[in-house]
Design a protein around this motif. Structure first.
Motif, PDB file in Angstrom:
ATOM      1  N   ALA A 165     130.860  46.410  13.821  1.00  0.00           N
ATOM      2  CA  ALA A 165     130.760  45.978  12.420  1.00  0.00           C
ATOM      3  C   ALA A 165     130.083  44.607  12.343  1.00  0.00           C
ATOM      4  CB  ALA A 165     132.146  45.909  11.793  1.00  0.00           C
ATOM      5  N   ASN A 166     129.324  44.401  11.294  1.00  0.00           N
ATOM      6  CA  ASN A 166     128.645  43.119  11.086  1.00  0.00           C
ATOM      7  C   ASN A 166     129.375  42.351   9.994  1.00  0.00           C
ATOM      8  OD1 ASN A 166     126.963  40.959  10.794  1.00  0.00           O
ATOM      9  ND2 ASN A 166     125.156  42.128  10.168  1.00  0.00           N
ATOM     10  N   LEU A 167     130.121  41.295  10.393  1.00  0.00           N
ATOM     11  CA  LEU A 167     130.912  40.515   9.447  1.00  0.00           C
ATOM     12  C   LEU A 167     130.330  39.126   9.197  1.00  0.00           C
ATOM     13  CD1 LEU A 167     133.140  42.249  11.416  1.00  0.00           C
ATOM     14  CD2 LEU A 167     134.631  41.355   9.646  1.00  0.00           C
ATOM     15  N   GLU A 168     129.054  38.959   9.374  1.00  0.00           N
ATOM     16  CA  GLU A 168     128.439  37.648   9.180  1.00  0.00           C
ATOM     17  C   GLU A 168     128.777  37.057   7.808  1.00  0.00           C
ATOM     18  OE1 GLU A 168     124.263  37.083  11.178  1.00  0.00           O
ATOM     19  OE2 GLU A 168     124.328  39.097  10.322  1.00  0.00           O
ATOM     20  N   GLY A 169     129.337  35.844   7.839  1.00  0.00           N
ATOM     21  CA  GLY A 169     129.637  35.142   6.593  1.00  0.00           C
ATOM     22  C   GLY A 169     130.793  35.713   5.794  1.00  0.00           C
ATOM     23  N   ALA A 170     131.552  36.640   6.363  1.00  0.00           N
ATOM     24  CA  ALA A 170     132.705  37.207   5.643  1.00  0.00           C
ATOM     25  C   ALA A 170     133.765  36.135   5.432  1.00  0.00           C
ATOM     26  CB  ALA A 170     133.290  38.384   6.415  1.00  0.00           C
ATOM     27  N   LEU A 171     134.539  36.281   4.368  1.00  0.00           N
ATOM     28  CA  LEU A 171     135.580  35.310   4.039  1.00  0.00           C
ATOM     29  C   LEU A 171     136.919  35.813   4.550  1.00  0.00           C
ATOM     30  CD1 LEU A 171     136.089  32.639   2.533  1.00  0.00           C
ATOM     31  CD2 LEU A 171     136.520  33.993   0.468  1.00  0.00           C
ATOM     32  N   ALA A 172     137.577  34.994   5.348  1.00  0.00           N
ATOM     33  CA  ALA A 172     138.856  35.393   5.938  1.00  0.00           C
ATOM     34  C   ALA A 172     139.811  34.207   5.897  1.00  0.00           C
ATOM     35  CB  ALA A 172     138.658  35.868   7.375  1.00  0.00           C
ATOM     36  N   THR A 173     140.247  33.868   4.706  1.00  0.00           N
ATOM     37  CA  THR A 173     141.117  32.704   4.535  1.00  0.00           C
ATOM     38  C   THR A 173     142.566  33.138   4.310  1.00  0.00           C
ATOM     39  OG1 THR A 173     140.683  32.678   2.157  1.00  0.00           O
ATOM     40  CG2 THR A 173     139.242  31.366   3.550  1.00  0.00           C
ATOM     41  N   GLY A 174     143.425  32.147   4.134  1.00  0.00           N
ATOM     42  CA  GLY A 174     144.829  32.439   3.875  1.00  0.00           C
ATOM     43  C   GLY A 174     145.488  33.088   5.078  1.00  0.00           C
ATOM     44  N   ASN A 175     146.216  34.175   4.830  1.00  0.00           N
ATOM     45  CA  ASN A 175     146.945  34.851   5.899  1.00  0.00           C
ATOM     46  C   ASN A 175     146.164  36.013   6.503  1.00  0.00           C
ATOM     47  OD1 ASN A 175     149.245  33.212   5.614  1.00  0.00           O
ATOM     48  ND2 ASN A 175     149.975  34.460   3.898  1.00  0.00           N
ATOM     49  N   THR A 176     144.865  36.076   6.236  1.00  0.00           N
ATOM     50  CA  THR A 176     144.054  37.158   6.807  1.00  0.00           C
ATOM     51  C   THR A 176     144.118  37.112   8.329  1.00  0.00           C
ATOM     52  OG1 THR A 176     142.526  36.940   4.952  1.00  0.00           O
ATOM     53  CG2 THR A 176     141.764  38.204   6.836  1.00  0.00           C
ATOM     54  N   SER A 177     144.279  38.270   8.919  1.00  0.00           N
ATOM     55  CA  SER A 177     144.317  38.326  10.377  1.00  0.00           C
ATOM     56  C   SER A 177     143.720  39.640  10.861  1.00  0.00           C
ATOM     57  CB  SER A 177     145.763  38.204  10.883  1.00  0.00           C
ATOM     58  OG  SER A 177     145.800  38.363  12.289  1.00  0.00           O
ATOM     59  N   PHE A 178     142.899  39.541  11.921  1.00  0.00           N
ATOM     60  CA  PHE A 178     142.330  40.733  12.550  1.00  0.00           C
ATOM     61  C   PHE A 178     143.079  41.043  13.843  1.00  0.00           C
ATOM     62  CE2 PHE A 178     138.889  38.793  10.105  1.00  0.00           C
ATOM     63  CZ  PHE A 178     138.473  39.872   9.336  1.00  0.00           C
ATOM     64  N   ARG A 179     144.231  40.459  13.968  1.00  0.00           N
ATOM     65  CA  ARG A 179     145.030  40.628  15.185  1.00  0.00           C
ATOM     66  C   ARG A 179     145.395  42.101  15.382  1.00  0.00           C
ATOM     67  NH1 ARG A 179     147.876  36.597  17.839  1.00  0.00           N
ATOM     68  NH2 ARG A 179     149.509  37.283  19.274  1.00  0.00           N
ATOM     69  N   GLY A 180     145.078  42.609  16.555  1.00  0.00           N
ATOM     70  CA  GLY A 180     145.383  44.010  16.860  1.00  0.00           C
ATOM     71  C   GLY A 180     144.248  44.959  16.542  1.00  0.00           C
ATOM     72  N   SER A 181     143.192  44.480  15.884  1.00  0.00           N
ATOM     73  CA  SER A 181     142.068  45.353  15.535  1.00  0.00           C
ATOM     74  C   SER A 181     141.123  45.527  16.722  1.00  0.00           C
ATOM     75  CB  SER A 181     141.292  44.772  14.356  1.00  0.00           C
ATOM     76  OG  SER A 181     142.105  44.674  13.210  1.00  0.00           O
TER      77      SER A 181
END
Length: 223
Positions: A165-181
């Motif tokens: 996946a291409n996530l360039e410049g994606a916003l991942a603030t607050g409690n966002t987590s990609f843990r386990g992905s």
């Protein structure tokens, strides 16, 4: 004698007549005419213009109808997402298992939606919003997620598939987590991650994004 008295009295009284109300009625006007006209059906001297009154009532009825239509509009219509798929409501909806694979969903609005096991494989999701969405088990492999908003999105410990996946410049603030992905070949260039997330993802980072040619570890700024 009585006859003479009656004639005498009648000759002394001045003649008089009962006044009659004077009305002028307008001639036939075209249906579209609402203009003020001196021929309008108006009792002379009372200052009332019935054409003006009719126009005011018509305007008031239109405003009331418009206000009612806005007030009772279907609330769901206010939450349609943008992009080609915007004909359907995608915000605040349960879209579990929905197949969006290969679709063009640019700037689509998925805020607060349930997207468990949804299939976004190869979809164009530039600028799409997944704010506070539940992406448990969603397939985002090969998706174009540039500038997408994952703020508060639930993608933690769910094995969401972000392969290539291409996530360039994606916003991942607050409690966002990609843990386990699964992030093999994913491009995280310019994605603002908390340091603890970055360290965790670096342990699993591997591969090269086939679209950008960037190595996953390099985009995560891993040591």
């Amino acid at each position: 004698m009585a006859i003479l008295l009656n004639v005498s009295l009648s000759s002394k009284l001045p003649p008089f007549s009962i006044p009659k109300a004077r009305f002028s009625f307008s001639k036939s006007l075209p249906d579209s005419s609402l203009s003020r006209n001196s021929d309008s059906a108006t009792p002379q001297g009372n200052g009332i213009n019935f054409d003006h009154l009719q126009l005011s009532v018509a305007r008031g009825s239109f405003v009331a109808l418009l206000s009612a239509s806005l007030f009772f509009v279907d609330p769901a219509l206010a939450f349609k997402g943008g992009g080609p798929y915007g004909a359907e409501v995608t915000r605040g909806q349960d879209l579990t298992g929905k197949d969006f694979s290969g679709k063009s969903l640019i700037k689509q609005d998925f805020k607060t939606s349930i997207l468990r096991q949804a299939n976004f494989k190869g979809a164009k999701l530039l600028g799409a919003s997944f704010f506070d969405a539940d992406l448990t088990g969603a397939d985002l492999s090969d998706a174009d997620l540039r500038s997408a908003d994952f703020s508060l999105a639930n993608v933690t410990k769910v094995q969401a598939n972000l392969t290539n996946a291409n996530l360039e410049g994606a916003l991942a603030t607050g409690n966002t987590s990609f843990r386990g992905s699964i992030i093999t070949g994913a491009d995280f260039t310019d994605v603002p991650l908390r340091e603890d997330q970055r360290e965790y993802l670096c342990k699993a980072a591997d591969g090269v994004n086939p679209t950008t040619g960037n190595a996953t570890r390099e985009t995560l700024l891993c040591n």
